[in-house]
Design an enzyme around this catalytic site. Structure first.
Site, PDB file in Angstrom:
ATOM      1  N   GLU A  70       1.088  -1.321  -0.031  1.00  0.00           N
ATOM      2  CA  GLU A  70      -0.015   0.020   0.054  1.00  0.00           C
ATOM      3  C   GLU A  70       0.888   1.027   0.071  1.00  0.00           C
ATOM      4  O   GLU A  70       0.642   2.348  -0.770  1.00  0.00           O
ATOM      5  CB  GLU A  70      -1.104   0.165   1.151  1.00  0.00           C
ATOM      6  CG  GLU A  70      -1.608   1.131   1.174  1.00  0.00           C
ATOM      7  CD  GLU A  70      -2.622   1.305   2.384  1.00  0.00           C
ATOM      8  OE1 GLU A  70      -2.696   0.473   3.274  1.00  0.00           O
ATOM      9  OE2 GLU A  70      -3.452   2.217   2.521  1.00  0.00           O
ATOM     10  N   ASP A  90      -0.763  -5.067   3.006  1.00  0.00           N
ATOM     11  CA  ASP A  90      -1.202  -3.814   3.846  1.00  0.00           C
ATOM     12  C   ASP A  90      -0.757  -3.908   5.163  1.00  0.00           C
ATOM     13  O   ASP A  90      -1.158  -4.578   5.995  1.00  0.00           O
ATOM     14  CB  ASP A  90      -2.814  -3.955   3.827  1.00  0.00           C
ATOM     15  CG  ASP A  90      -3.354  -2.510   4.229  1.00  0.00           C
ATOM     16  OD1 ASP A  90      -4.894  -2.407   4.089  1.00  0.00           O
ATOM     17  OD2 ASP A  90      -2.640  -1.916   5.057  1.00  0.00           O
ATOM     18  N   ILE A  92      -0.656  -1.683   7.700  1.00  0.00           N
ATOM     19  CA  ILE A  92      -1.710  -1.563   8.624  1.00  0.00           C
ATOM     20  C   ILE A  92      -2.877  -1.333   8.068  1.00  0.00           C
ATOM     21  O   ILE A  92      -3.170  -0.384   7.316  1.00  0.00           O
ATOM     22  CB  ILE A  92      -1.461  -0.285   9.532  1.00  0.00           C
ATOM     23  CG1 ILE A  92      -0.109  -0.596  10.460  1.00  0.00           C
ATOM     24  CG2 ILE A  92      -2.677  -0.249  10.527  1.00  0.00           C
ATOM     25  CD1 ILE A  92       0.354   0.621  11.318  1.00  0.00           C
ATOM     26  N   ASP A  93      -3.842  -2.347   8.068  1.00  0.00           N
ATOM     27  CA  ASP A  93      -5.287  -2.073   7.665  1.00  0.00           C
ATOM     28  C   ASP A  93      -6.231  -1.632   8.843  1.00  0.00           C
ATOM     29  O   ASP A  93      -6.210  -2.566   9.674  1.00  0.00           O
ATOM     30  CB  ASP A  93      -5.675  -3.410   7.031  1.00  0.00           C
ATOM     31  CG  ASP A  93      -7.153  -3.266   6.468  1.00  0.00           C
ATOM     32  OD1 ASP A  93      -6.982  -2.237   5.642  1.00  0.00           O
ATOM     33  OD2 ASP A  93      -8.029  -4.045   6.409  1.00  0.00           O
ATOM     34  N   THR A  95      -5.756   1.933   9.536  1.00  0.00           N
ATOM     35  CA  THR A  95      -4.882   2.922  10.208  1.00  0.00           C
ATOM     36  C   THR A  95      -5.874   4.240  10.856  1.00  0.00           C
ATOM     37  O   THR A  95      -5.131   4.484  11.781  1.00  0.00           O
ATOM     38  CB  THR A  95      -4.273   3.701   8.847  1.00  0.00           C
ATOM     39  OG1 THR A  95      -3.261   2.700   8.159  1.00  0.00           O
ATOM     40  CG2 THR A  95      -3.351   5.000   9.333  1.00  0.00           C
ATOM     41  N   ASP A 220      -6.055  -4.309   0.536  1.00  0.00           N
ATOM     42  CA  ASP A 220      -6.827  -4.496   1.608  1.00  0.00           C
ATOM     43  C   ASP A 220      -7.642  -5.727   1.837  1.00  0.00           C
ATOM     44  O   ASP A 220      -8.121  -6.500   2.656  1.00  0.00           O
ATOM     45  CB  ASP A 220      -8.290  -3.435   1.559  1.00  0.00           C
ATOM     46  CG  ASP A 220      -7.819  -2.154   1.685  1.00  0.00           C
ATOM     47  OD1 ASP A 220      -8.210  -1.319   0.895  1.00  0.00           O
ATOM     48  OD2 ASP A 220      -7.043  -1.599   2.705  1.00  0.00           O
TER      49      ASP A 220
HETATM   50  O1  LIG Z   1      -6.560   1.698   6.939  1.00  0.00           O
HETATM   51  P1  LIG Z   1      -6.122   1.337   5.381  1.00  0.00           P
HETATM   52  O2  LIG Z   1      -4.926   0.535   5.038  1.00  0.00           O
HETATM   53  O3  LIG Z   1      -6.169   2.597   4.562  1.00  0.00           O
HETATM   54  O4  LIG Z   1      -7.477   0.587   5.005  1.00  0.00           O
HETATM   55  C1  LIG Z   1      -8.976   1.130   4.889  1.00  0.00           C
HETATM   56  C2  LIG Z   1      -9.589   0.601   3.578  1.00  0.00           C
HETATM   57  O5  LIG Z   1      -8.552   1.149   2.422  1.00  0.00           O
HETATM   58  C3  LIG Z   1     -10.816   1.062   3.565  1.00  0.00           C
HETATM   59  O6  LIG Z   1     -11.471   0.853   2.109  1.00  0.00           O
HETATM   60  C4  LIG Z   1     -11.734   0.639   4.546  1.00  0.00           C
HETATM   61  O7  LIG Z   1     -12.144  -0.747   4.392  1.00  0.00           O
HETATM   62  C5  LIG Z   1     -11.256   0.809   6.046  1.00  0.00           C
HETATM   63  O8  LIG Z   1     -11.942   0.219   6.779  1.00  0.00           O
HETATM   64  C6  LIG Z   1      -9.517   0.466   5.926  1.00  0.00           C
HETATM   65  O9  LIG Z   1      -8.957   0.807   7.167  1.00  0.00           O
HETATM   66 MG   LIG Z   2      -6.211  -1.066   4.126  1.00  0.00          MG
HETATM   67 MG   LIG Z   3      -3.228   0.358   5.342  1.00  0.00          MG
END
Ligand SMILES: O=P(O)(O)O[C@H]1[C@H](O)[C@@H](O)[C@@H](O)[C@@H](O)[C@@H]1O
Ligand SMILES: [Mg+2]
Ligand SMILES: [Mg+2]
Length: 281
Positions: A70, A90, A92-93, A95, A220
């Site tokens: 990412e 990813d 940190i999913d 963030t 993701d």
């Molecule tokens: O925390 P991220 O890695 O930016 O992921 C997001 C995701 O991009 C967004 O589509 C949602 O699913 C959020 O819940 C994720 O945290």
């Molecule tokens: Mg994510």
């Molecule tokens: Mg992320």
């Protein structure tokens, strides 16, 4: 026949656990919050540090493998999936959850060969839940087998979704139109863990019958996609038909019946694909 990818999966589990320790330690420390595609699309130094840790560690063991990360893509690297062995990361999913210390944060590592996910690892590090799946060999949480819910009635179902990171009025309108339609089926509940990967693991665990979202990225959902299907679930596009992990649209459900019922209610739109535009746009 030699099992080509087991050592790679074992490494993914080990590095995800190590990354989870870094995230846990940084939870109350890393206050340098930056933004990407919008003022609510957050990234921290920990996201970047964890992605570099994972990629460096994998490169040492598998120097010819490719990466879609990412934060590497956010820094301008390409997001094109080839037939080559590719780690889809990813770091940190969740963030936004991490920044707010909301306790659902995952490290998500998918591994693709010939454009097919061979294994997926999602480590919900604040819960210490390691979700894993190998293609054709089932899905697990901390070693215990996972099975999707057997619920067939949408009116007895729990739905997960996210609002994503766009605040464009027309996008928000579509998101709330879908939410209103689904609530009024009626479904018994709508939840969001705040991370696509954990939402998909909740489907695989049978806690949620269906998760849908428009706006996700391939990093993701790559790992979670295999965890869902190996737990007996299905993946579809939000307009029906086959899912395309690069399309930024996904429905992950316990069955095709439930997936198709939700698809009837989704006000679909199509964000720019992952493999077309630079991610910073
Ligand atoms: O925390 P991220 O890695 O930016 O992921 C997001 C995701 O991009 C967004 O589509 C949602 O699913 C959020 O819940 C994720 O945290
Ligand atoms: Mg994510
Ligand atoms: Mg992320």
């Amino acid at each position: 026949m030699a099992d080509l990818w087991q050592s790679a999966m074992d490494h993914a589990v080990a590095v995800a656990r190590k990354a989870g320790q870094v995230v846990g330690k940084a939870l109350h420390d890393d206050r340098k919050v930056m933004t990407k595609s919008s003022s609510v699309d957050l990234v921290t130094q920990t996201d970047q540090k964890v992605e570099q840790l994972i990629i460096r560690s994998v490169k040492e063991k598998f120097p010819t493998h490719r990466f879609i990360g990412e934060e590497s893509v956010a820094a301008g690297e390409s997001c094109v999936l080839t037939d080559e062995p590719t780690w889809i990361i990813d770091p940190i999913d969740g963030t936004t959850n991490f920044v707010h210390t909301f306790p659902f944060v995952a490290i998500s590592i998918g591994f693709s060969v010939n454009k097919e996910v061979e294994f997926g690892v999602v480590y919900s590090c604040l819960e210490d839940k390691m979700f894993t799946a190998r293609r054709g060999r089932g899905a697990f949480c901390n070693g215990a087998p996972l099975q999707v819910s057997e619920q067939t009635d949408i009116k007895q179902s729990m739905v997960a979704t996210e609002f994503g990171s766009s605040r464009a009025p027309e996008t928000v309108e579509k998101i709330f139109c879908s939410l209103r339609n689904i609530l009024c089926i009626p479904v018994q509940g709508v939840r969001g863990a705040g991370t696509a990967a954990i939402n998909m693991c909740l489907v695989a665990s049978g806690c949620v019958e269906v998760y849908y979202e428009i706006g996700t990225h391939v990093w993701d959902v790559a790992a979670g996609s295999l965890i869902v299907t190996e737990a007996g679930g299905v993946l579809m596009d939000v307009e029906g038909g086959d899912v395309d992990l690069m399309s930024r649209k996904i429905v992950a459900a316990n069955s095709k019946t439930i997936a198709e019922r939700i698809i009837e209610e989704i006000a679909a739109f199509s964000p720019p694909r992952d493999d077309v535009l630079p991610q910073h746009q």
